[in-house]
Design a protein around this motif. Structure first.
Motif, PDB file in Angstrom:
ATOM      1  N   GLY A   1       0.808  -1.214   0.000  1.00 16.48           N
ATOM      2  CA  GLY A   1       0.000   0.000   0.000  1.00 16.48           C
ATOM      3  C   GLY A   1       0.839   1.261   0.000  1.00 16.48           C
ATOM      4  N   VAL A   2       1.837   1.312   0.882  1.00 20.29           N
ATOM      5  CA  VAL A   2       2.701   2.503   0.946  1.00 20.29           C
ATOM      6  C   VAL A   2       3.495   2.656  -0.351  1.00 20.29           C
ATOM      7  N   ALA A   3       3.953   1.538  -0.916  1.00 20.15           N
ATOM      8  CA  ALA A   3       4.709   1.600  -2.174  1.00 20.15           C
ATOM      9  C   ALA A   3       3.842   2.131  -3.303  1.00 20.15           C
ATOM     10  N   VAL A   4       2.597   1.698  -3.363  1.00 23.30           N
ATOM     11  CA  VAL A   4       1.700   2.130  -4.441  1.00 23.30           C
ATOM     12  C   VAL A   4       1.443   3.630  -4.385  1.00 23.30           C
ATOM     13  N   CYS A   5       1.293   4.184  -3.187  1.00 19.94           N
ATOM     14  CA  CYS A   5       0.919   5.598  -3.079  1.00 19.94           C
ATOM     15  C   CYS A   5       2.111   6.548  -2.967  1.00 19.94           C
ATOM     16  N   THR A   6       3.330   6.032  -2.815  1.00 16.02           N
ATOM     17  CA  THR A   6       4.481   6.931  -2.662  1.00 16.02           C
ATOM     18  C   THR A   6       5.559   6.756  -3.718  1.00 16.02           C
ATOM     19  N   VAL A   7       5.745   5.550  -4.224  1.00 18.74           N
ATOM     20  CA  VAL A   7       6.843   5.292  -5.155  1.00 18.74           C
ATOM     21  C   VAL A   7       6.418   5.686  -6.567  1.00 18.74           C
ATOM     22  N   THR A   8       7.132   6.656  -7.136  1.00 24.08           N
ATOM     23  CA  THR A   8       6.833   7.101  -8.502  1.00 24.08           C
ATOM     24  C   THR A   8       8.051   6.854  -9.390  1.00 24.08           C
ATOM     25  N   ASP A   9       8.884   7.869  -9.527  1.00 23.59           N
ATOM     26  CA  ASP A   9      10.095   7.700 -10.333  1.00 23.59           C
ATOM     27  C   ASP A   9      11.148   6.933  -9.539  1.00 23.59           C
ATOM     28  N   VAL A  10      11.794   5.989 -10.194  1.00 28.18           N
ATOM     29  CA  VAL A  10      12.824   5.173  -9.534  1.00 28.18           C
ATOM     30  C   VAL A  10      14.084   5.196 -10.384  1.00 28.18           C
ATOM     31  N   SER A  11      15.119   5.792  -9.853  1.00 31.30           N
ATOM     32  CA  SER A  11      16.422   5.778 -10.520  1.00 31.30           C
ATOM     33  C   SER A  11      17.489   5.622  -9.450  1.00 31.30           C
TER      34      SER A  11
ATOM     35  N   LEU B   1      -3.929  13.641  -6.290  1.00 28.66           N
ATOM     36  CA  LEU B   1      -4.778  12.548  -5.844  1.00 28.66           C
ATOM     37  C   LEU B   1      -5.387  11.842  -7.057  1.00 28.66           C
ATOM     38  N   ASN B   2      -5.047  10.585  -7.234  1.00 30.15           N
ATOM     39  CA  ASN B   2      -5.630   9.788  -8.300  1.00 30.15           C
ATOM     40  C   ASN B   2      -5.998   8.421  -7.760  1.00 30.15           C
ATOM     41  N   PHE B   3      -6.449   7.551  -8.639  1.00 31.87           N
ATOM     42  CA  PHE B   3      -6.985   6.258  -8.190  1.00 31.87           C
ATOM     43  C   PHE B   3      -5.928   5.412  -7.503  1.00 31.87           C
ATOM     44  N   HIS B   4      -4.728   5.302  -8.116  1.00 33.94           N
ATOM     45  CA  HIS B   4      -3.729   4.390  -7.538  1.00 33.94           C
ATOM     46  C   HIS B   4      -3.175   4.923  -6.224  1.00 33.94           C
ATOM     47  N   VAL B   5      -3.116   6.261  -6.059  1.00 32.63           N
ATOM     48  CA  VAL B   5      -2.675   6.819  -4.778  1.00 32.63           C
ATOM     49  C   VAL B   5      -3.722   6.543  -3.696  1.00 32.63           C
ATOM     50  N   ALA B   6      -4.993   6.779  -4.022  1.00 33.57           N
ATOM     51  CA  ALA B   6      -6.063   6.507  -3.063  1.00 33.57           C
ATOM     52  C   ALA B   6      -6.127   5.024  -2.723  1.00 33.57           C
ATOM     53  N   LEU B   7      -5.929   4.166  -3.725  1.00 33.81           N
ATOM     54  CA  LEU B   7      -5.935   2.725  -3.478  1.00 33.81           C
ATOM     55  C   LEU B   7      -4.780   2.318  -2.571  1.00 33.81           C
ATOM     56  N   GLY B   8      -3.596   2.878  -2.809  1.00 31.89           N
ATOM     57  CA  GLY B   8      -2.442   2.572  -1.969  1.00 31.89           C
ATOM     58  C   GLY B   8      -2.649   2.995  -0.529  1.00 31.89           C
ATOM     59  N   MET B   9      -3.224   4.186  -0.326  1.00 28.68           N
ATOM     60  CA  MET B   9      -3.495   4.665   1.028  1.00 28.68           C
ATOM     61  C   MET B   9      -4.492   3.756   1.728  1.00 28.68           C
TER      62      MET B   9
END
Length: 272
Positions: A78-88, A216-224
């Motif tokens: 859940g936390v990964a879905v709502c916080t992790v965006t760009d990964v480098s 705020l979008n669907f995947h952020v709300a779902l992750g939260m």
């Protein structure tokens, strides 16, 4: 005040080890954020929980139930879905992240170990460790900062506003350490990390409330939602009998003594 802080003892070697892990955690986390993207930094923070689970299994002989394990996984997802965006990430950033994760996990595990072993309260442990940490960072910090940034701290323009926020951050850091010691002493480091991710959810929620709903979008709300459900599930699962318990192994002498007592009791019952 005497009830909050009482005379206590912490051996110097233990204090040195704790200060080393704690300082390495602070430096490692900041360097990880400096060298990596925010997304990879969040992934590194999430890795602290499984590392702490490994430490508890190895050193504290803790056994987790299936529900407790699944609830932890749900929180991480859940936390990964709502916080992790760009990964480098690069090689030095990966090294900094590994050091940050393991030093933070060791430091938080050590908090629980010291409080249990030496019967230290939260204020007592903070009173022992805070001066050592402050002194060591005050001496070594400028050299590490110069090594990482090639800039001297004494050449920075310390305005009144900058000084105010430095002092404010120090005060907040003391409160953060105290709350960490209280929570870990009361529960465990894994519980502190799991519940600590509620801060991330609250930060995102307050950001949406005060600064608009653009992010705020669907995947952020779902992750939260998944993270909150996982935290509630973890609280229920770990509090149940067998959800999270320390395994106690009997020594050979204890087994012989116990067997002897049971045998004697059996013979007595047969005579009666």
């Amino acid at each position: 005040m005497a009830r909050i802080y009482s005379a206590s003892y912490l051996p110097l070697p233990e204090l040195v080890k704790f200060a080393f892990f704690a300082n390495l955690s602070i430096v490692g986390m900041n360097v990880s954020l400096m060298w990596n993207s925010v997304g990879f930094y969040q992934i590194a923070k999430l890795c602290i929980i499984p590392v702490l689970c490994i430490l508890e299994i190895l050193f504290d002989k803790v056994r987790y139930s299936r529900d407790t394990k699944l609830s932890i996984v749900l929180v991480l997802v859940g936390v990964a879905v709502c916080t992790v965006t760009d990964v480098s990430v690069n090689s030095q950033g990966l090294l900094a992240a590994v050091i940050a994760v393991w030093s933070t996990a060791l430091q938080q595990h050590y908090v629980h170990h010291l409080q249990r072993k030496y019967s230290l309260g939260s204020f007592n442990l903070l009173g022992h460790t805070a001066p050592a940490q402050a002194a060591s960072l005050l001496v070594l910090g400028p050299f590490v900062d110069f090594w990482l940034t090639n800039k001297r701290v004494d050449t920075f323009n310390y305005t009144s506003i900058v000084t105010f926020f430095i002092v404010l951050s120090c005060i907040i850091a003391v409160g953060t350490n105290l709350s960490q010691f209280i929570c870990i002493g009361r529960f465990t480091a894994v519980s502190f990390q799991v519940l600590g991710h509620m801060k991330t959810i609250l930060v995102l929620t307050l950001g949406f409330l005060f600064f608009g709903k653009e992010g705020l979008n669907f995947h952020v709300a779902l992750g939260m939602l998944l993270a909150v459900i996982g935290m509630i599930w973890y609280g229920n699962a770990s509090s149940k009998p067998g959800g999270k318990e320390r395994q106690v192994y009997s020594t050979p002498s204890e087994k012989i003594q116990k067997h002897g007592i049971l045998s004697s009791q059996s013979e007595l019952d047969q005579k009666v």
